[in-house]
Design a protein around this motif. Structure first.
Motif, PDB file in Angstrom:
ATOM      1  N   ARG B 287       0.871  -1.316   0.056  1.00  0.00           N
ATOM      2  CA  ARG B 287       0.034  -0.103   0.082  1.00  0.00           C
ATOM      3  C   ARG B 287       0.732   1.278   0.004  1.00  0.00           C
ATOM      4  N   LEU B 288       2.058   1.259   0.724  1.00  0.00           N
ATOM      5  CA  LEU B 288       2.896   2.498   0.878  1.00  0.00           C
ATOM      6  C   LEU B 288       3.267   2.522  -0.650  1.00  0.00           C
ATOM      7  N   ASP B 289       3.882   1.821  -1.297  1.00  0.00           N
ATOM      8  CA  ASP B 289       4.376   1.866  -2.580  1.00  0.00           C
ATOM      9  C   ASP B 289       3.422   2.268  -3.636  1.00  0.00           C
ATOM     10  N   ARG B 290       2.121   1.936  -3.340  1.00  0.00           N
ATOM     11  CA  ARG B 290       0.885   2.325  -4.499  1.00  0.00           C
ATOM     12  C   ARG B 290       0.633   3.774  -4.185  1.00  0.00           C
ATOM     13  N   LEU B 291       1.076   4.279  -2.819  1.00  0.00           N
ATOM     14  CA  LEU B 291       0.451   5.817  -2.416  1.00  0.00           C
ATOM     15  C   LEU B 291       0.837   6.658  -3.579  1.00  0.00           C
TER      16      LEU B 291
END
Lengths: 357, 357
Positions: B287-291
């Motif tokens: 999720r962090l990398d998709r932010l």
């Protein structure tokens, strides 16, 4: 010194500090500014007990404008700025994007009813201090008289903000350099009036009060005396102040500028102490800029006693530090520092002091 | 899982953690390395009471080598690295430039005889954990089995380092991204074994112990229950773990991954809890990398109980945070944060949680 109070178009206060006692300041802010609507909140972290400010409206704040649109330069015809006058010596005004403000429609309660997380409006004040009207100058390049005028402005603001309802601590500081995120290059500092005693100060006060109880003397005074006696880390010693690299420095460059007399805050400094601070501090800042032959990015901040507590144990100091660990490398706050609050310094305080001497 | 211990040319220990129980690790380090001579020191800041590490020998450490000279890749013929084997699953070895080490010729005393500044050798340990032999991968891209192997490595190292003389706290963490100063891009983390309880943990423990005394329940458990009940800030809820944005988040991106059962540290986690953590944590990191559609720079760190104190009040958590406040702007720690330890967050925890969901 003459002090003139005015107001900006959105109601924020602006205060001119002029060396010339006959200077008048009557220019009017001609901008069409929306009324201020700060909406910051403070929440207490249930794990550490520290207050955190949540200032969601600040994401839109001014970000590195070109020099000809600098909002901290004096106004020119067709280019109104935050300062209506066409010139100034030192000027202070309310921050347009404050993290803390007096008039926040608020509540006192908790976050979503979670009793472990108290919350409330971020009542306080945030001000901007312009050190000079010269966009390309810096604090280090001020004359001693001008630096003294800044000290008077800090003293004035500290005393006045300390009188606002709910204010528990006043922090005068300067962030300098893009390396620490400065978005406006005009020489300026900031003043935060916090509605709580800051975690850093609370911790230092607890240590100072314990030491005072056990030893009967203030810890800062004993450390100052030892540093002056040894001299290994002393950079500048004047009549009323000593500047030294602390023996347990956290940062690759760190200097404490400490008055010889125990005073709680800037307003308590005498005229000669203020003059002498200006000279000592300018000497320190010029050494910092010579260190790598460039304007050193730094954070400089006054550690003042809280407004209502700990005033007997506290001892004023100015702390200047830099993240610049070599001419072209930065110290980052990574896991150990940001995660666990353990600073790792790659330079010894003695090496830092030797380089600054 | 198979665990194989070897030694590097300068005597540092290297430990291979292999999924295949039949894997043998016999490769020899052919490099001609000078013996290690760490000389770090710890000094206690007399104003705050916090220990600071002074590690002057680290200025010379490896700084952003080109990818074909990565010291964390497996060795290739003609290119020996820190890992003698030609491949590995997860590997841990002593840091070549440690801030804390076991064998420091030392002293216990003060800085220059100043009794207010106690000092001593920085005894402890610093290790590197390589998560995968694939230079271009990242923790978020690990398989769940591989992530579980990393958890086992963390548990192994925590238990072993906790047994070293003088070690008071073990911190397993990952710094990721140039934005926070990472100099080696190969996916890796670090482990610090500190000779004192860190300031952050000491403060949280004092809060947890007071809460436990007054209320009879652990504060982290009550906060976890409230966050799960409300759900506004919850990102992932699995059988044994919940990941949520804390209600008083300090950073523009911050996630706590907390076990449902009170455990003091990683070694206390059961097998199913470790498997479930791997799945939950991978979900969070992805999720962090998709932010912002890019590899997010972050600091991820395990908050474990100290080795000898506070183990009844402590509650394990993994904390991940990022300085990235928008796709192209960073949060800097300037005056308020670095000077006074008051964090100003420009995003609300609810906004952060909504974006991560």
């Amino acid at each position: 010194m003459k002090r003139t109070v005015g107001h900006l178009a959105d109601g924020r206060e602006i205060i001119y500090f002029d060396a010339d006692p006959d200077r008048t300041r009557t220019a009017v802010d001609t901008r069409d500014l929306p009324p201020q609507a700060p909406a910051s909140e403070i929440r207490r972290d249930p794990l550490s007990g520290d207050w955190v400010a949540i200032a969601a409206h600040r994401q839109a704040r001014t970000y590195k404008p070109p020099a000809d649109q600098c909002p901290l330069c004096p106004s020119r015809p067709g280019h109104p700025t935050e300062i209506p006058e066409s010139d100034y010596d030192v000027v202070v005004f309310g921050n347009q994007f404050p993290s803390f403000a007096q008039h926040i429609p608020g509540f006192d309660g908790t976050v979503d009813g979670i009793e472990q997380v108290p919350a409330g409006p971020a009542r306080g004040q945030c001000e901007v201090v312009c050190f000079t009207s010269d966009h390309d100058s810096s604090f280090a390049q001020l004359s001693q008289d001008k630096a003294r005028l800044v000290v008077d402005a800090w003293a004035d603001r500290t005393a006045e903000l300390a009188g606002l309802p709910g204010v528990e601590q006043v922090f005068c500081f300067e962030n300098r350099g893009e390396e620490i995120g400065v978005t406006l290059h005009h020489p300026h500092g900031q003043i935060y009036a916090y509605p709580f005693v800051t975690p850093r100060t609370a911790k230092e006060l607890a240590t100072a009060e314990r030491y005072l109880r056990e030893r009967g003397t203030p810890v800062q005074g004993d450390v100052l005396a030892a540093e002056r006696a040894g001299g290994q880390r002393v950079l500048v010693e004047s009549e009323h102040w000593t500047a030294y690299v602390p023996a347990a420095a956290r940062w690759p460059v760190e200097v404490h500028v400490v008055p010889h007399r125990q005073v709680p805050d800037i307003p308590a400094l005498t005229g000669p102490e203020r003059d002498d601070f200006a000279a000592t501090y300018l000497d320190v800042l010029r050494r910092l800029d010579r260190l790598y032959d460039r304007r050193l990015p730094y954070v400089a901040g006054w550690h003042q006693a809280p407004v209502h507590t700990g005033r007997d144990a506290a001892w004023l100091r100015m702390e200047v530090f830099s993240v610049q660990r070599t001419a072209d490398r930065l110290k980052y706050l990574a896991g150990s520092e940001s995660g666990m609050a353990v600073w790792i310094n790659d330079a010894t305080p003695e090496q830092i002091a030797a380089r600054l001497r």
